[in-house]
Design an enzyme around this catalytic site. Structure first.
Site, PDB file in Angstrom:
ATOM      1  N   HIS A  38       0.791  -1.306  -0.084  1.00  0.00           N
ATOM      2  CA  HIS A  38      -0.164   0.061   0.036  1.00  0.00           C
ATOM      3  C   HIS A  38       0.844   1.167   0.077  1.00  0.00           C
ATOM      4  CE1 HIS A  38      -2.514  -3.053   2.292  1.00  0.00           C
ATOM      5  NE2 HIS A  38      -3.507  -2.660   1.256  1.00  0.00           N
ATOM      6  N   GLY A 148      -2.730  -1.460  -7.377  1.00  0.00           N
ATOM      7  CA  GLY A 148      -1.532  -2.265  -7.583  1.00  0.00           C
ATOM      8  C   GLY A 148      -1.657  -3.439  -8.669  1.00  0.00           C
TER       9      GLY A 148
END
Ligand code: AMP
Length: 280
Positions: A38, A148
């Site tokens: 993250h 991602g």
């Protein structure tokens, strides 16, 4: 200083001031239980924008299994510390009733990609994902949003939604962050027992093996070998292993240009996903 907002209205009022100053906004949406994967999204966003918004919201509508929703890790205090450490500007941390009215209905016709791979094992998951990301994009109106590669199919689906709804946001796909032994970072890794943690390495090892051998074997052989490797690992139960077209997620063949290998497996009681781009 990290500014935390729990209501849409207060966040929007603050962002209006930012936008009036012509500052660009980068956005990272998360379910929390933050890790370095993250944070790598936030760091890339910081390089490309003036102000960064990170959201933490365990979105019920994307969980098809109520038990999975219940046991999803929630570590808000540690998350806030990490966001402060990386100098994130804004945290949006709403309650469920701030994001949803009772009996809300959502359906976006995003085509067959929704039902492939993850979609097959998590029915309705991508409707929930598009529902919440649409809401978050409308609230934050970011210039650029960072997602991602770890959730490769999710990126394809969000891209499709952005195109279909003409949303004025640029999307950036960020590389997968891994532990030093290769395991893809995931909030769910918290649930792995020490044994699971060792067995889970077969996923990244197999993807690595594929990358190394991609040019010397044909696709059916690669797929068969990869499945054999994973199936031989104790404690690991394969949901799917696919060598797919990176745009459509249909099975790749020798003529396919963009190729990605994607895997999902149950490791002990934890479901993990991983992938590698083999050609682009
Ligand atoms: P999640 O909280 O799992 O919904 O993840 C929030 C965002 O972080 C998504 O865009 C994920 O794809 C991304 N992400 C999760 N794990 C990683 C990782 N290991 N490396 C890079 N990005 C990741």
């Amino acid at each position: 200083m990290l500014k935390t907002f729990t209501t849409k209205k207060s966040l929007q009022q603050y962002l209006q001031q930012i936008k009036a100053l012509n500052q660009t906004v980068g956005f990272v949406a998360t379910l929390g239980a933050l890790h370095h994967g993250h944070l790598s999204l936030i760091e890339l966003a910081q390089q490309q924008n003036d102000v960064i918004v990170c959201s933490i919201f365990v979105n019920p509508s994307q969980f098809n299994d109520p038990k999975d929703l219940e046991k999803y890790p929630r570590t808000i205090e540690a998350d806030i510390k990490l966001l402060e450490q990386v100098k994130c500007d804004i945290l949006f941390y709403p309650e469920v009733n701030e994001m949803y009215d009772d009996n809300e209905h959502w359906h976006l016709n995003i085509g067959e990609t929704e039902h492939l791979l993850e979609g097959e094992f998590r029915p309705g998951h991508y409707q929930g994902v598009t529902q919440i990301v649409n809401k978050l994009f409308n609230i934050v109106t970011p210039d650029t949003a960072y997602f991602g590669q770890k959730d490769y199919q999710q990126f394809l689906i969000i891209s499709k939604m952005v195109t279909m709804l003409n949303m004025p946001v640029k999307l950036v796909m960020c590389p997968i962050k891994r532990e030093t032994d290769g395991l893809a970072m995931s909030s769910r890794n918290i649930h792995l027992t020490p044994d699971d943690r060792q067995h889970a390495l077969i996923l990244s090892k197999t993807l690595n093996w594929l990358k190394t051998n991609f040019n010397s074997h044909n696709i059916p052989t690669l797929k068969k070998e990869a499945e054999l490797l994973i199936n031989a690992e104790p404690g690991v139960e394969l949901d799917y292993f696919a060598i797919a077209d990176g745009d459509t997620l249909h099975p790749a063949d020798e003529a396919t240009k963009s190729i990605v290998a994607l895997v999902a497996a149950q490791v002990g009681k934890t479901r993990l996903i991983d992938n590698v781009v083999l050609s682009s």
